[in-house]
Design a protein around this motif. Structure first.
Motif, PDB file in Angstrom:
ATOM      1  N   GLU A  40      -1.817  13.839 -24.668  1.00 46.36           N
ATOM      2  CA  GLU A  40      -2.564  12.399 -24.700  1.00 46.36           C
ATOM      3  C   GLU A  40      -3.447  11.776 -25.673  1.00 46.36           C
ATOM      4  O   GLU A  40      -3.135  10.637 -26.252  1.00 46.36           O
ATOM      5  CB  GLU A  40      -3.316  12.605 -23.301  1.00 46.36           C
ATOM      6  N   PRO A  41      -4.118  12.515 -26.605  1.00 42.51           N
ATOM      7  CA  PRO A  41      -4.670  12.091 -27.595  1.00 42.51           C
ATOM      8  C   PRO A  41      -3.704  11.440 -28.752  1.00 42.51           C
ATOM      9  O   PRO A  41      -4.017  10.305 -29.439  1.00 42.51           O
ATOM     10  CB  PRO A  41      -5.404  13.127 -28.215  1.00 42.51           C
ATOM     11  N   ILE A  42      -2.531  12.275 -28.926  1.00 42.83           N
ATOM     12  CA  ILE A  42      -1.501  11.504 -29.636  1.00 42.83           C
ATOM     13  C   ILE A  42      -0.805  10.271 -29.402  1.00 42.83           C
ATOM     14  O   ILE A  42      -0.861   9.577 -30.105  1.00 42.83           O
ATOM     15  CB  ILE A  42      -0.427  12.671 -29.903  1.00 42.83           C
ATOM     16  N   VAL A  43      -0.480  10.223 -28.048  1.00 47.55           N
ATOM     17  CA  VAL A  43       0.105   9.023 -27.806  1.00 47.55           C
ATOM     18  C   VAL A  43      -1.136   8.094 -27.811  1.00 47.55           C
ATOM     19  O   VAL A  43      -0.691   6.756 -28.213  1.00 47.55           O
ATOM     20  CB  VAL A  43       0.343   9.223 -26.147  1.00 47.55           C
ATOM     21  N   ARG A  44      -2.289   8.241 -27.286  1.00 47.27           N
ATOM     22  CA  ARG A  44      -3.312   7.139 -27.502  1.00 47.27           C
ATOM     23  C   ARG A  44      -3.604   6.828 -28.893  1.00 47.27           C
ATOM     24  O   ARG A  44      -3.985   5.617 -29.251  1.00 47.27           O
ATOM     25  CB  ARG A  44      -4.793   7.690 -26.762  1.00 47.27           C
ATOM     26  N   GLY A  45      -3.416   7.698 -29.736  1.00 48.19           N
ATOM     27  CA  GLY A  45      -3.554   7.363 -31.151  1.00 48.19           C
ATOM     28  C   GLY A  45      -2.585   6.422 -31.781  1.00 48.19           C
ATOM     29  O   GLY A  45      -2.777   5.741 -32.771  1.00 48.19           O
ATOM     30  N   GLU A  46      -1.449   6.264 -31.065  1.00 55.03           N
ATOM     31  CA  GLU A  46      -0.326   5.523 -31.535  1.00 55.03           C
ATOM     32  C   GLU A  46      -0.300   4.178 -30.593  1.00 55.03           C
ATOM     33  O   GLU A  46       0.489   3.430 -31.172  1.00 55.03           O
ATOM     34  CB  GLU A  46       1.217   6.274 -31.546  1.00 55.03           C
ATOM     35  N   MET A  47      -1.271   3.902 -29.964  1.00 53.76           N
ATOM     36  CA  MET A  47      -1.146   2.737 -28.873  1.00 53.76           C
ATOM     37  C   MET A  47      -1.407   1.521 -29.781  1.00 53.76           C
ATOM     38  O   MET A  47      -0.860   0.441 -29.294  1.00 53.76           O
ATOM     39  CB  MET A  47      -2.154   3.033 -27.610  1.00 53.76           C
ATOM     40  N   SER A  48      -2.126   1.649 -30.748  1.00 55.80           N
ATOM     41  CA  SER A  48      -2.275   0.430 -31.684  1.00 55.80           C
ATOM     42  C   SER A  48      -0.869  -0.237 -32.342  1.00 55.80           C
ATOM     43  O   SER A  48      -0.748  -1.450 -32.480  1.00 55.80           O
ATOM     44  CB  SER A  48      -3.162   0.697 -32.920  1.00 55.80           C
ATOM     45  N   HIS A  49       0.213   0.522 -32.096  1.00 62.69           N
ATOM     46  CA  HIS A  49       1.667  -0.022 -32.247  1.00 62.69           C
ATOM     47  C   HIS A  49       2.185  -0.667 -31.293  1.00 62.69           C
ATOM     48  O   HIS A  49       3.354  -1.029 -31.385  1.00 62.69           O
ATOM     49  CB  HIS A  49       2.513   1.231 -32.990  1.00 62.69           C
ATOM     50  N   LEU A  50       1.560  -0.600 -30.087  1.00 62.55           N
ATOM     51  CA  LEU A  50       2.522  -1.365 -28.714  1.00 62.55           C
ATOM     52  C   LEU A  50       2.507  -2.765 -29.231  1.00 62.55           C
ATOM     53  O   LEU A  50       1.640  -3.385 -29.946  1.00 62.55           O
ATOM     54  CB  LEU A  50       1.512  -1.371 -27.638  1.00 62.55           C
ATOM     55  N   PRO A  51       3.749  -3.265 -28.724  1.00 59.47           N
ATOM     56  CA  PRO A  51       4.135  -4.655 -29.132  1.00 59.47           C
ATOM     57  C   PRO A  51       3.064  -5.600 -28.504  1.00 59.47           C
ATOM     58  O   PRO A  51       2.529  -5.229 -27.187  1.00 59.47           O
ATOM     59  CB  PRO A  51       5.361  -4.920 -28.414  1.00 59.47           C
ATOM     60  N   GLU A  52       2.827  -6.703 -29.019  1.00 56.86           N
ATOM     61  CA  GLU A  52       1.814  -7.697 -28.661  1.00 56.86           C
ATOM     62  C   GLU A  52       2.360  -8.135 -27.091  1.00 56.86           C
ATOM     63  O   GLU A  52       3.732  -8.459 -26.929  1.00 56.86           O
ATOM     64  CB  GLU A  52       1.986  -8.957 -29.338  1.00 56.86           C
ATOM     65  N   GLY A  53       1.576  -8.174 -26.103  1.00 59.30           N
ATOM     66  CA  GLY A  53       1.821  -8.548 -24.664  1.00 59.30           C
ATOM     67  C   GLY A  53       2.569  -7.625 -23.909  1.00 59.30           C
ATOM     68  O   GLY A  53       2.852  -7.725 -22.536  1.00 59.30           O
ATOM     69  N   SER A  54       2.496  -6.330 -24.253  1.00 62.45           N
ATOM     70  CA  SER A  54       3.304  -5.452 -23.580  1.00 62.45           C
ATOM     71  C   SER A  54       2.463  -4.729 -22.582  1.00 62.45           C
ATOM     72  O   SER A  54       1.275  -5.025 -22.769  1.00 62.45           O
ATOM     73  CB  SER A  54       3.967  -4.239 -24.578  1.00 62.45           C
ATOM     74  N   VAL A  55       2.755  -3.874 -21.866  1.00 64.92           N
ATOM     75  CA  VAL A  55       1.948  -3.163 -20.734  1.00 64.92           C
ATOM     76  C   VAL A  55       2.185  -1.823 -20.824  1.00 64.92           C
ATOM     77  O   VAL A  55       3.425  -1.123 -21.039  1.00 64.92           O
ATOM     78  CB  VAL A  55       2.586  -3.828 -19.310  1.00 64.92           C
ATOM     79  N   PHE A  56       0.909  -0.958 -20.963  1.00 64.59           N
ATOM     80  CA  PHE A  56       1.102   0.428 -20.892  1.00 64.59           C
ATOM     81  C   PHE A  56       0.462   1.018 -19.574  1.00 64.59           C
ATOM     82  O   PHE A  56      -0.657   0.691 -19.139  1.00 64.59           O
ATOM     83  CB  PHE A  56       0.043   1.032 -22.098  1.00 64.59           C
ATOM     84  N   ILE A  57       1.312   1.703 -18.825  1.00 67.75           N
ATOM     85  CA  ILE A  57       0.856   2.279 -17.719  1.00 67.75           C
ATOM     86  C   ILE A  57       0.757   3.707 -17.851  1.00 67.75           C
ATOM     87  O   ILE A  57       1.786   4.520 -18.183  1.00 67.75           O
ATOM     88  CB  ILE A  57       2.105   1.958 -16.573  1.00 67.75           C
ATOM     89  N   TYR A  58      -0.641   4.132 -17.554  1.00 68.36           N
ATOM     90  CA  TYR A  58      -0.801   5.799 -17.323  1.00 68.36           C
ATOM     91  C   TYR A  58      -0.487   6.157 -16.021  1.00 68.36           C
ATOM     92  O   TYR A  58      -1.267   5.795 -15.186  1.00 68.36           O
ATOM     93  CB  TYR A  58      -2.252   5.719 -18.088  1.00 68.36           C
TER      94      TYR A  58
END
Length: 123
Positions: free
Chosen positions: A50-68
């Motif tokens: 989880e901390p690794i995935v969260r650490g890369e979330m700044s790279h999510l595309p504009e307007g995208s959705v992240f579902i946990y």
């Protein structure tokens, strides 16, 4: 103001509804074992990833959705007929995937920041 929307859901029905409500958007989903009252998952790999995935979330595309999505208790997850395994073809947790594509990272691949970033940034 973040450039993506983050949603937390619990269970298969809530996951499906979250995806349905956001049709047409770029959706990324992270599946993890349920967390207890102290916020710790029964799944040690999920705790590590989880901390690794969260650490890369700044790279999510504009307007995208992240579902946990929490997949349930260990006993439910271990059932080969649970909806996540049967319908979404998940083989393990943690799993990170891009909805509507074959792109997914399973278990220890979620520990690799470069792979997580690639999943978030490549079309």
């Amino acid at each position: 103001m973040s450039k993506y929307e983050e949603i937390s859901v619990h269970g298969y029905e809530e996951f499906c509804k979250a995806v349905e409500d956001r049709k047409g958007k770029d959706i990324f989903a992270y599946f993890s074992g349920d967390k207890d009252a102290s916020g710790k998952s029964w799944c040690p790999d999920c705790v590590k990833a989880e901390p690794i995935v969260r650490g890369e979330m700044s790279h999510l595309p504009e307007g995208s959705v992240f579902i946990y999505c929490q997949v349930g208790e260990r006993a439910y997850w271990k059932d080969p007929n649970n909806d996540f395994k049967k319908t979404l073809k998940l083989t393990g947790v943690p799993t990170l995937l891009r909805c509507g594509t074959p792109q997914r990272l399973v278990e220890e691949n979620c520990f690799k920041p470069d792979l997580v970033r690639m999943l978030f940034t490549e079309d």
